[in-house]
Enzyme design. Structure first.
Site, PDB file in Angstrom:
ATOM      1  N   TYR A 132      56.176  -1.948 -61.425  1.00 42.86           N
ATOM      2  CA  TYR A 132      57.342  -2.078 -62.299  1.00 42.86           C
ATOM      3  C   TYR A 132      58.551  -2.517 -61.484  1.00 42.86           C
ATOM      4  O   TYR A 132      58.597  -2.348 -60.273  1.00 42.86           O
ATOM      5  CB  TYR A 132      57.631  -0.792 -63.082  1.00 42.86           C
ATOM      6  CG  TYR A 132      58.378   0.298 -62.335  1.00 42.86           C
ATOM      7  CD1 TYR A 132      59.773   0.374 -62.387  1.00 42.86           C
ATOM      8  CD2 TYR A 132      57.702   1.258 -61.597  1.00 42.86           C
ATOM      9  CE1 TYR A 132      60.456   1.380 -61.721  1.00 42.86           C
ATOM     10  CE2 TYR A 132      58.378   2.264 -60.944  1.00 42.86           C
ATOM     11  CZ  TYR A 132      59.760   2.327 -61.000  1.00 42.86           C
ATOM     12  OH  TYR A 132      60.437   3.320 -60.344  1.00 42.86           O
ATOM     13  N   CYS A 133      59.502  -3.136 -62.177  1.00 46.49           N
ATOM     14  CA  CYS A 133      60.759  -3.587 -61.567  1.00 46.49           C
ATOM     15  C   CYS A 133      61.879  -3.228 -62.539  1.00 46.49           C
ATOM     16  O   CYS A 133      61.746  -2.284 -63.306  1.00 46.49           O
ATOM     17  CB  CYS A 133      60.703  -5.083 -61.259  1.00 46.49           C
ATOM     18  SG  CYS A 133      60.525  -6.127 -62.728  1.00 46.49           S
ATOM     19  N   GLY A 134      62.944  -3.996 -62.538  1.00 47.78           N
ATOM     20  CA  GLY A 134      64.050  -3.720 -63.449  1.00 47.78           C
ATOM     21  C   GLY A 134      63.794  -4.182 -64.871  1.00 47.78           C
ATOM     22  O   GLY A 134      64.105  -3.478 -65.822  1.00 47.78           O
TER      23      GLY A 134
END
Length: 128
Positions: A71-73
């Site tokens: 996951y990231c932003g």
């Protein structure tokens, strides 16, 4: 979960709730690919950090035992890292739809920064 076939393998896109449910049961390995500064400010409790700029695919956990979910932003970087993992030889990999923003929008708990003290603390959003 959405599944799509890419050139080098299968990419699964999990919703934040699917990630939360599986993570709570210890069924997945959750890896944050944002920058260290982003992670320090707020992150999913217990998620591993492997910034996109520095991630080494050969050092990732074995995806056969427990699926790896990135996951990231927003979901853009995690999708790119997932594609990199497929190119590096993984036949199936996953990322979280909407990234950390989607996690927060789903009112799921996370570690945030207390702006008064700078200390980390558990944020338990109320669904609304």
């Amino acid at each position: 979960m959405k599944t799509e076939s890419l050139e080098h393998g299968t990419l699964d896109t999990w919703t934040p709730q699917e990630v939360a449910d599986a993570y709570l049961k210890g069924e997945i390995v959750l890896i944050d690919v944002r920058t260290p500064a982003e992670y320090l400010f707020e992150h999913i409790d217990g998620a591993m950090l492997a910034p996109m700029s520095f991630v080494k695919m050969h050092n990732l956990p074995d995806n056969d035992r427990r699926p790896v979910v990135f996951y990231c932003g927003s979901g853009m970087r995690s999708r790119r890292v997932a594609a990199m993992a497929l190119e590096a030889g993984y036949d199936r990999i996953a990322h979280m739809e909407g990234g950390f923003g989607g996690w927060k929008a789903a009112s799921l708990p996370y570690i945030g920064t207390n702006m008064a003290t700078g200390a980390p603390h558990l944020v338990q959003p109320q669904a609304g």
